[in-house]
Write a protein that holds these residues in place. Sequence first.
Motif, PDB file in Angstrom:
ATOM      1  N   GLY A   1     -71.840 -14.696   5.586  1.00 31.08           N
ATOM      2  CA  GLY A   1     -73.101 -15.217   6.098  1.00 31.08           C
ATOM      3  C   GLY A   1     -73.685 -14.416   7.250  1.00 31.08           C
ATOM      4  O   GLY A   1     -74.779 -14.719   7.717  1.00 31.08           O
ATOM      5  N   ALA A   2     -72.967 -13.386   7.682  1.00 29.75           N
ATOM      6  CA  ALA A   2     -73.414 -12.632   8.852  1.00 29.75           C
ATOM      7  C   ALA A   2     -74.616 -11.748   8.527  1.00 29.75           C
ATOM      8  O   ALA A   2     -74.683 -11.140   7.461  1.00 29.75           O
ATOM      9  CB  ALA A   2     -72.271 -11.763   9.374  1.00 29.75           C
ATOM     10  N   ASP A   3     -75.547 -11.700   9.473  1.00 28.40           N
ATOM     11  CA  ASP A   3     -76.651 -10.750   9.301  1.00 28.40           C
ATOM     12  C   ASP A   3     -76.155  -9.359   9.726  1.00 28.40           C
ATOM     13  O   ASP A   3     -75.042  -9.203  10.229  1.00 28.40           O
ATOM     14  CB  ASP A   3     -77.894 -11.194  10.067  1.00 28.40           C
ATOM     15  N   ASP A   4     -76.992  -8.366   9.520  1.00 28.14           N
ATOM     16  CA  ASP A   4     -76.584  -6.986   9.769  1.00 28.14           C
ATOM     17  C   ASP A   4     -76.088  -6.752  11.191  1.00 28.14           C
ATOM     18  O   ASP A   4     -75.128  -6.011  11.402  1.00 28.14           O
ATOM     19  CB  ASP A   4     -77.744  -6.029   9.462  1.00 28.14           C
ATOM     20  N   ARG A   5     -76.724  -7.369  12.166  1.00 33.88           N
ATOM     21  CA  ARG A   5     -76.305  -7.163  13.560  1.00 33.88           C
ATOM     22  C   ARG A   5     -74.952  -7.795  13.862  1.00 33.88           C
ATOM     23  O   ARG A   5     -74.229  -7.322  14.734  1.00 33.88           O
ATOM     24  CB  ARG A   5     -77.356  -7.714  14.508  1.00 33.88           C
ATOM     25  N   ALA A   6     -74.607  -8.874  13.178  1.00 30.81           N
ATOM     26  CA  ALA A   6     -73.364  -9.594  13.455  1.00 30.81           C
ATOM     27  C   ALA A   6     -72.160  -9.033  12.702  1.00 30.81           C
ATOM     28  O   ALA A   6     -71.019  -9.306  13.080  1.00 30.81           O
ATOM     29  CB  ALA A   6     -73.536 -11.071  13.121  1.00 30.81           C
ATOM     30  N   ILE A   7     -72.405  -8.276  11.660  1.00 31.78           N
ATOM     31  CA  ILE A   7     -71.295  -7.789  10.820  1.00 31.78           C
ATOM     32  C   ILE A   7     -70.214  -7.064  11.632  1.00 31.78           C
ATOM     33  O   ILE A   7     -69.026  -7.375  11.469  1.00 31.78           O
ATOM     34  CB  ILE A   7     -71.819  -6.884   9.677  1.00 31.78           C
ATOM     35  N   PRO A   8     -70.531  -6.104  12.497  1.00 29.85           N
ATOM     36  CA  PRO A   8     -69.445  -5.389  13.189  1.00 29.85           C
ATOM     37  C   PRO A   8     -68.523  -6.303  13.999  1.00 29.85           C
ATOM     38  O   PRO A   8     -67.299  -6.168  13.919  1.00 29.85           O
ATOM     39  CB  PRO A   8     -70.188  -4.388  14.087  1.00 29.85           C
ATOM     40  N   ASP A   9     -69.083  -7.228  14.756  1.00 31.23           N
ATOM     41  CA  ASP A   9     -68.245  -8.135  15.545  1.00 31.23           C
ATOM     42  C   ASP A   9     -67.439  -9.066  14.646  1.00 31.23           C
ATOM     43  O   ASP A   9     -66.258  -9.316  14.903  1.00 31.23           O
ATOM     44  CB  ASP A   9     -69.094  -8.956  16.521  1.00 31.23           C
ATOM     45  N   CYS A  10     -68.077  -9.595  13.616  1.00 29.43           N
ATOM     46  CA  CYS A  10     -67.359 -10.465  12.672  1.00 29.43           C
ATOM     47  C   CYS A  10     -66.231  -9.688  11.997  1.00 29.43           C
ATOM     48  O   CYS A  10     -65.135 -10.215  11.796  1.00 29.43           O
ATOM     49  CB  CYS A  10     -68.305 -11.023  11.614  1.00 29.43           C
TER      50      CYS A  10
END
Length: 159
Positions: A48-57
């Motif tokens: 469900g992560a958007d592009d900006r959240a993917i690295p941290d997730c």
Amino acid sequence: MNKSGQIMPTDSIAVSPTLMWTDDFLLGHCGIDASHTEFVDQMVRLQGADDRAIPDCFDGFVTHLRTHFEAENQLMLDTDFPPRQCHMDEHAAVLQSVLEVQQSLKSGRLNVARELICALAEWFPKHTQHLDSALAHWANKKRLGGKPVVIKRGLKLHA
């Protein structure tokens, strides 16, 4: 990622299939079941992560995966699980792929991460059903003298 290090939006790939918790993942071993619950929670965040959240997730997922695989590997060693090498080799291969994708994310390759998330959503149920269920049965038999009894919600009984 642009020259200033910002992640640039990509054409997002729909991650399919999606992985959601089902009691079919319960194996009757508290440690394994807890790790599997967390794995699915991590996957739901990634899916469900958007592009900006993917690295941290993804970083959180890597941390979970290391702990998850280390715990299962140790259980296999502690209980002298006979087919442990095959199981441990699969863990090592999956972790290696995840670590490679984590490196790709540093150069903004979100599509590679999304493809791996999709592949893991397909891999996990099969891994759980075949390798982890055998380990849970083995570990419980060694500890308790028998296979686990697992009660699952939503089962429909036919007359």
